[in-house]
Write a protein that holds these residues in place. Structure first.
Motif, short mmCIF file in Angstrom:
data_model
loop_
_atom_site.label_atom_id
_atom_site.label_comp_id
_atom_site.label_asym_id
_atom_site.label_seq_id
_atom_site.Cartn_x
_atom_site.Cartn_y
_atom_site.Cartn_z
N SER A 221 41.62 12.03 -18.27
CA SER A 221 42.16 12.80 -17.14
C SER A 221 41.28 12.70 -15.89
N LEU A 222 40.20 11.91 -15.95
CA LEU A 222 39.27 11.85 -14.83
C LEU A 222 39.41 10.57 -14.02
N GLU A 223 39.24 10.70 -12.70
CA GLU A 223 39.10 9.52 -11.86
C GLU A 223 37.81 8.80 -12.26
N LYS A 224 37.79 7.49 -12.10
CA LYS A 224 36.63 6.71 -12.54
C LYS A 224 35.35 7.17 -11.84
N ASN A 225 35.44 7.49 -10.55
CA ASN A 225 34.22 7.88 -9.84
C ASN A 225 33.65 9.19 -10.37
N LEU A 226 34.51 10.10 -10.85
CA LEU A 226 34.01 11.35 -11.43
C LEU A 226 33.39 11.09 -12.81
N SER A 227 34.05 10.25 -13.60
CA SER A 227 33.49 9.89 -14.90
C SER A 227 32.15 9.21 -14.74
N ASP A 228 32.06 8.31 -13.76
CA ASP A 228 30.80 7.61 -13.50
C ASP A 228 29.72 8.58 -13.03
N LYS A 229 30.12 9.55 -12.20
CA LYS A 229 29.16 10.51 -11.66
C LYS A 229 28.54 11.34 -12.79
N ILE A 230 29.36 11.78 -13.72
CA ILE A 230 28.85 12.57 -14.85
C ILE A 230 27.86 11.74 -15.66
N ARG A 231 28.20 10.49 -15.89
CA ARG A 231 27.32 9.62 -16.68
C ARG A 231 26.00 9.37 -15.95
N VAL A 232 26.08 9.07 -14.66
CA VAL A 232 24.87 8.80 -13.88
C VAL A 232 23.98 10.03 -13.81
N LYS A 233 24.56 11.18 -13.48
CA LYS A 233 23.77 12.40 -13.35
C LYS A 233 23.18 12.86 -14.68
N SER A 234 23.83 12.51 -15.77
CA SER A 234 23.34 12.92 -17.08
C SER A 234 22.18 12.06 -17.56
N TYR A 235 22.29 10.74 -17.35
CA TYR A 235 21.40 9.82 -18.04
C TYR A 235 20.44 9.03 -17.17
N LEU A 236 20.76 8.86 -15.89
CA LEU A 236 19.96 7.96 -15.06
C LEU A 236 19.14 8.70 -14.02
N SER A 237 18.01 8.12 -13.68
CA SER A 237 17.12 8.73 -12.69
C SER A 237 17.65 8.54 -11.28
N ASP A 238 17.25 9.43 -10.39
CA ASP A 238 17.54 9.26 -8.97
C ASP A 238 16.57 8.23 -8.38
N ARG A 239 16.86 7.77 -7.20
CA ARG A 239 15.91 6.90 -6.50
C ARG A 239 14.71 7.75 -6.11
N SER A 240 13.53 7.31 -6.50
CA SER A 240 12.32 8.08 -6.22
C SER A 240 11.21 7.17 -5.71
N LEU A 241 10.62 7.56 -4.57
CA LEU A 241 9.49 6.84 -4.00
C LEU A 241 8.23 7.68 -4.04
N THR A 242 8.30 8.84 -4.71
CA THR A 242 7.16 9.77 -4.67
C THR A 242 6.56 10.09 -6.04
N GLY A 243 7.27 9.84 -7.13
CA GLY A 243 6.73 10.19 -8.44
C GLY A 243 5.76 9.15 -8.96
N LYS A 244 5.25 9.38 -10.16
CA LYS A 244 4.36 8.40 -10.79
C LYS A 244 5.11 7.12 -11.10
N ASP A 245 6.41 7.24 -11.33
CA ASP A 245 7.25 6.09 -11.61
C ASP A 245 8.17 5.87 -10.42
N LYS A 246 8.04 4.74 -9.75
CA LYS A 246 8.96 4.41 -8.67
C LYS A 246 10.25 3.92 -9.33
N THR A 247 11.25 4.74 -9.31
CA THR A 247 12.41 4.47 -10.16
C THR A 247 13.72 4.64 -9.42
N ASN A 248 14.74 3.99 -9.96
CA ASN A 248 16.08 4.07 -9.38
C ASN A 248 17.11 3.70 -10.43
N ARG A 249 17.82 4.71 -10.91
CA ARG A 249 18.89 4.53 -11.90
C ARG A 249 18.39 3.92 -13.22
N ALA A 250 17.19 4.30 -13.63
CA ALA A 250 16.67 3.90 -14.94
C ALA A 250 17.07 4.96 -15.96
#
Length: 386
Positions: A221-250
């Protein structure tokens, strides 16, 4: 040649032909480098198994295949479903997705082959080598082989249970989780190195069992972008230039364990479950989907309307289940206690938020926001009491 050398060379050579200059190596031509093919590695591993039939790991893989076929009443060795399972064992045992030097995306690589990554040291950033002894996530090929063997041992025993096998088959068929989703995690996330045979554990809890059953119903019942958003926000890191790990969607469980964005696999499951459960209680959520979830015993028949934790306005399913411009979504996902304030990426600390609510909260905790709002109300009206 030996079994170990064949497998080591297979994985290492494949990394060298796919990773390109993501981690400081030479660029592979002018075109985009191909992705690391886990499916190809799984097929090649089974060739090696046939080449060394008396090797201990070959025997274990064949035994796992035999038990798998017995449970599924299959007749063909190394079926497509079994190949799918081997892919996940390889992905967990030998590989990791690291954020590249440009901090623009992740790239699959082995746990042992050296490569440069950006790490934060206080207020500075330095290139450091990802290699055994220099990064808690990096270990030798021999250690990865021990993990592969242990995972195979555990699964061989567990899949003899009918209920576990049914769950595993559903997991392998599920297309809504992250690629190569699996059920192994770490006993001690602070161990250095973290990726060792004596530190892995099988994790199957009520959250992943619920998700495997609820995902197909919800996502229909979900649009693909909403399904993708839930998956990304649940499992993947945000883009970060300030933490110990410079990360993006890991994957959050594959970034540095002492980085503020790190979260265990189990906690990520709890985040996805919380976001889906909340979504079910949005105004105008499809009644037929709600009823189907109730009939499957996945949710309670009682229904209350979900609200923004900051503004207390009702959430509307029609407003979120639509295509939106990047950065202008009607509803966003936020942590009640921000991760940079020692909050944890887990279900009880996550919430949908309205766009305005998210802007009001900023980098404050929800408790801090409420104190400020109470003070504003008191100054304007003389009392916070109704």
């Amino acid at each position: 040649m030996t079994f170990e050398q064949d497998l080591h060379d297979l994985l290492t050579n494949h990394e060298q032909t796919t990773v390109s200059d993501s981690f400081g190596g030479p660029r592979l031509g002018t075109k985009k480098a191909p992705n690391f093919s886990v499916s190809t590695m799984a097929r090649e591993l089974l060739v090696i198994v046939q080449r060394y039939p008396t090797h201990n790991i070959s025997i274990k893989v064949k035994l796992l295949d035999e038990v798998f076929r017995n449970q599924s009443k299959g007749l063909v060795n190394f079926s497509s479903e079994f190949l799918n399972l081997i892919q996940r064992i390889i992905r967990f045992s030998f590989l990791i997705e690291l954020t590249n030097l440009s901090i623009s995306s992740t790239k699959m690589k082995t746990r042992w082959f050296p490569g440069e990554i950006n790490k934060g040291l206080g207020n500075t950033t330095q290139k450091q080598f990802f290699q055994p002894g220099n990064d808690p996530r990096s270990v030798t090929f021999d250690e990865c082989l021990k993990i592969f063997e242990k995972v195979t041992d555990i699964l061989t025993l567990e899949i003899q249970d009918v209920e576990f096998f049914k769950f595993l088959k559903n997991l392998l068929k599920d297309k809504y989780g992250v690629p190569y989703q699996f059920v192994f995690s770490y006993a001690d996330v602070n161990k250095d190195p973290i990726h060792t045979a004596d530190n892995i554990k099988l994790v199957i809890n009520s959250d992943i069992i619920w998700l495997i059953n609820a995902r197909p119903i919800i996502n229909a019942s979900l649009e693909k972008n909403l399904s993708d958003k839930i998956r990304v926000k649940s499992y993947l890191s945000d883009r970060s230039l300030t933490g110990k790990d410079k990360t993006n969607r890991a994957k959050r469980w594959e970034i540095l364990p002492d980085d503020y964005q790190f979260s265990s696999l189990e906690n990520c499951w709890s985040v996805e479950k919380k976001l889906i459960e909340s979504l079910i209680h949005f105004e105008n959520f499809p009644q037929e989907v709600f009823d189907q979830l109730v009939s499957k015993g996945l949710i309670s028949p009682s229904k209350s309307i979900a609200t923004c934790p900051v503004t207390l306005e009702n959430f509307c399913f029609d407003a979120i289940n639509t295509k939106s411009e990047h950065g202008k979504a009607e509803y966003q996902v936020g942590h009640l206690l921000p991760l940079k304030k020692k909050g944890i990426h887990e279900g009880q600390n996550i919430s949908w938020q309205s766009y305005i609510g998210n802007r009001i909260q900023g980098d404050l905790s929800l408790d801090e926001v409420n104190v400020i709002l109470d003070k504003i109300f008191e100054k304007k009206y003389g009392s916070i009491k109704p």
